[in-house]
Design a protein around this motif. Structure first.
Motif, PDB file in Angstrom:
ATOM      1  N   ALA A  39       0.829  -1.214   0.000  1.00  0.00           N
ATOM      2  CA  ALA A  39       0.000   0.000   0.000  1.00  0.00           C
ATOM      3  C   ALA A  39       0.855   1.253   0.000  1.00  0.00           C
ATOM      4  O   ALA A  39       0.378   2.333  -0.327  1.00  0.00           O
ATOM      5  CB  ALA A  39      -0.934   0.015   1.205  1.00  0.00           C
ATOM      6  N   THR A  40       2.134   1.126   0.377  1.00  0.00           N
ATOM      7  CA  THR A  40       3.004   2.297   0.399  1.00  0.00           C
ATOM      8  C   THR A  40       3.480   2.665  -1.003  1.00  0.00           C
ATOM      9  O   THR A  40       3.987   3.758  -1.205  1.00  0.00           O
ATOM     10  CB  THR A  40       4.225   2.066   1.306  1.00  0.00           C
ATOM     11  OG1 THR A  40       4.945   0.913   0.830  1.00  0.00           O
ATOM     12  CG2 THR A  40       3.797   1.852   2.741  1.00  0.00           C
ATOM     13  N   GLN A  41       3.320   1.753  -1.951  1.00  0.00           N
ATOM     14  CA  GLN A  41       3.717   2.066  -3.319  1.00  0.00           C
ATOM     15  C   GLN A  41       2.730   3.045  -3.928  1.00  0.00           C
ATOM     16  O   GLN A  41       1.530   2.981  -3.690  1.00  0.00           O
ATOM     17  CB  GLN A  41       3.788   0.800  -4.169  1.00  0.00           C
ATOM     18  CG  GLN A  41       4.982  -0.076  -3.820  1.00  0.00           C
ATOM     19  CD  GLN A  41       5.047  -1.282  -4.726  1.00  0.00           C
ATOM     20  OE1 GLN A  41       4.134  -2.068  -4.746  1.00  0.00           O
ATOM     21  NE2 GLN A  41       6.132  -1.400  -5.459  1.00  0.00           N
ATOM     22  N   VAL A  42       3.250   3.944  -4.739  1.00  0.00           N
ATOM     23  CA  VAL A  42       2.406   4.950  -5.367  1.00  0.00           C
ATOM     24  C   VAL A  42       1.468   4.298  -6.373  1.00  0.00           C
ATOM     25  O   VAL A  42       0.282   4.601  -6.423  1.00  0.00           O
ATOM     26  CB  VAL A  42       3.273   6.044  -6.049  1.00  0.00           C
ATOM     27  CG1 VAL A  42       2.403   7.009  -6.813  1.00  0.00           C
ATOM     28  CG2 VAL A  42       4.116   6.754  -5.015  1.00  0.00           C
ATOM     29  N   ALA A  43       1.989   3.387  -7.174  1.00  0.00           N
ATOM     30  CA  ALA A  43       1.188   2.763  -8.224  1.00  0.00           C
ATOM     31  C   ALA A  43       0.465   1.517  -7.713  1.00  0.00           C
ATOM     32  O   ALA A  43       1.092   0.549  -7.323  1.00  0.00           O
ATOM     33  CB  ALA A  43       2.081   2.396  -9.401  1.00  0.00           C
ATOM     34  N   ARG A  44      -0.849   1.603  -7.688  1.00  0.00           N
ATOM     35  CA  ARG A  44      -1.688   0.438  -7.406  1.00  0.00           C
ATOM     36  C   ARG A  44      -2.701   0.368  -8.548  1.00  0.00           C
ATOM     37  O   ARG A  44      -3.819   0.849  -8.427  1.00  0.00           O
ATOM     38  CB  ARG A  44      -2.364   0.577  -6.043  1.00  0.00           C
ATOM     39  CG  ARG A  44      -1.380   0.426  -4.889  1.00  0.00           C
ATOM     40  CD  ARG A  44      -2.056   0.499  -3.561  1.00  0.00           C
ATOM     41  NE  ARG A  44      -2.224   1.901  -3.178  1.00  0.00           N
ATOM     42  CZ  ARG A  44      -2.984   2.314  -2.174  1.00  0.00           C
ATOM     43  NH1 ARG A  44      -3.651   1.457  -1.462  1.00  0.00           N
ATOM     44  NH2 ARG A  44      -3.082   3.596  -1.896  1.00  0.00           N
ATOM     45  N   PRO A  45      -2.284  -0.223  -9.675  1.00  0.00           N
ATOM     46  CA  PRO A  45      -3.096  -0.162 -10.893  1.00  0.00           C
ATOM     47  C   PRO A  45      -4.499  -0.740 -10.749  1.00  0.00           C
ATOM     48  O   PRO A  45      -5.449  -0.201 -11.321  1.00  0.00           O
ATOM     49  CB  PRO A  45      -2.275  -0.941 -11.927  1.00  0.00           C
ATOM     50  CG  PRO A  45      -1.201  -1.633 -11.178  1.00  0.00           C
ATOM     51  CD  PRO A  45      -1.029  -0.936  -9.880  1.00  0.00           C
ATOM     52  N   GLU A  46      -4.651  -1.815 -10.006  1.00  0.00           N
ATOM     53  CA  GLU A  46      -5.985  -2.412  -9.871  1.00  0.00           C
ATOM     54  C   GLU A  46      -6.917  -1.533  -9.044  1.00  0.00           C
ATOM     55  O   GLU A  46      -8.116  -1.473  -9.313  1.00  0.00           O
ATOM     56  CB  GLU A  46      -5.892  -3.814  -9.283  1.00  0.00           C
ATOM     57  CG  GLU A  46      -5.237  -4.825 -10.223  1.00  0.00           C
ATOM     58  CD  GLU A  46      -5.982  -4.987 -11.537  1.00  0.00           C
ATOM     59  OE1 GLU A  46      -7.201  -5.239 -11.518  1.00  0.00           O
ATOM     60  OE2 GLU A  46      -5.342  -4.840 -12.597  1.00  0.00           O
ATOM     61  N   LEU A  47      -6.373  -0.849  -8.045  1.00  0.00           N
ATOM     62  CA  LEU A  47      -7.190   0.096  -7.275  1.00  0.00           C
ATOM     63  C   LEU A  47      -7.649   1.234  -8.182  1.00  0.00           C
ATOM     64  O   LEU A  47      -8.815   1.640  -8.148  1.00  0.00           O
ATOM     65  CB  LEU A  47      -6.418   0.643  -6.072  1.00  0.00           C
ATOM     66  CG  LEU A  47      -7.133   1.733  -5.261  1.00  0.00           C
ATOM     67  CD1 LEU A  47      -8.466   1.220  -4.707  1.00  0.00           C
ATOM     68  CD2 LEU A  47      -6.238   2.228  -4.138  1.00  0.00           C
ATOM     69  N   GLU A  48      -6.725   1.729  -8.999  1.00  0.00           N
ATOM     70  CA  GLU A  48      -7.076   2.805  -9.932  1.00  0.00           C
ATOM     71  C   GLU A  48      -8.166   2.343 -10.900  1.00  0.00           C
ATOM     72  O   GLU A  48      -9.099   3.086 -11.195  1.00  0.00           O
ATOM     73  CB  GLU A  48      -5.836   3.275 -10.703  1.00  0.00           C
ATOM     74  CG  GLU A  48      -4.803   3.959  -9.839  1.00  0.00           C
ATOM     75  CD  GLU A  48      -5.351   5.141  -9.043  1.00  0.00           C
ATOM     76  OE1 GLU A  48      -6.145   5.931  -9.611  1.00  0.00           O
ATOM     77  OE2 GLU A  48      -5.012   5.265  -7.861  1.00  0.00           O
ATOM     78  N   THR A  49      -8.051   1.112 -11.375  1.00  0.00           N
ATOM     79  CA  THR A  49      -9.057   0.569 -12.293  1.00  0.00           C
ATOM     80  C   THR A  49     -10.403   0.443 -11.593  1.00  0.00           C
ATOM     81  O   THR A  49     -11.449   0.795 -12.160  1.00  0.00           O
ATOM     82  CB  THR A  49      -8.610  -0.805 -12.843  1.00  0.00           C
ATOM     83  OG1 THR A  49      -7.330  -0.643 -13.471  1.00  0.00           O
ATOM     84  CG2 THR A  49      -9.593  -1.350 -13.849  1.00  0.00           C
TER      85      THR A  49
END
Length: 195
Positions: A39-49
């Protein structure tokens, strides 16, 4: 429409991810987006989707607040994004209760729970730092095991076959810098490594 989001921090937590997906589907989520990323990573592509799929009246459903955010600020920012799409957020695992941010009480409870979760994480990190400091003082702390150096013989063999460092890194699942370190460790000239 209910849209689910499941997340674990590492690929070692497959069972936890499967359990989250199962719970989300049991709650009636028509679509479930899942990923294994910190969760600390900036990119969470599936959350964005998942967020981009939200339409007016939809609900984003997660199993626990820590699957969505690491801090109260992060949680509140995500809630704002969900609400900007005129959607709601539901968290399932709240001591047998379901927390629904479409209600004023739900919003209040979520903010308080986010603050408690952030406080607990801060305490845990503080204890971890204290433990590491004590282990170092006692001469017991070894640090993280250098996993890339364990592959030095494989790196050397692939380099001997004429494979470039970028391809070696891809094949072995290590960084290109680790490939260079492994090759430097066995006496290769730095200029020769780049070819």
């Amino acid at each position: 429409m209910k849209i689910g989001y499941a997340r674990t921090s590492t690929v070692d937590q497959d069972a936890g991810l499967e359990a989250q997906v199962r719970d989300l589907q049991a709650h009636g989520c028509e679509q479930v987006f899942s990923e294994q990323v910190s969760a600390t990573q900036v990119a969470r592509p599936e959350l964005e989707t998942a967020i981009s799929h939200l339409r007016e009246g939809d609900v984003l459903v997660v199993c626990k607040p820590d699957r969505l955010a690491r801090s109260t600020a992060d949680l509140l920012a995500l809630i704002e994004r969900v609400e900007a799409r005129k959607a709601g957020l539901v968290i399932l695992s709240m001591s047998g209760q379901v927390l629904d941010t479409t209600t004023p009480t739900g919003k209040l409870m979520l903010t308080m729970l986010g603050a408690v979760a952030e406080f607990e994480r801060s305490l845990m990190l503080e204890r971890q730092r204290e433990g590491i400091a004590k282990a170092k003082a006692d001469g017991k702390y070894k640090g993280r095991r250098p996993t890339a150096m364990e592959k030095a013989s494989q790196v050397q063999a692939l380099k001997a076959e004429g494979i470039n460092p970028t391809e070696i890194a891809r094949r072995l699942g290590i960084s290109r810098m680790s490939v260079y370190r492994c090759l430097e460790g066995i006496g290769q000239d730095k200029t020769a490594l780049r070819s």
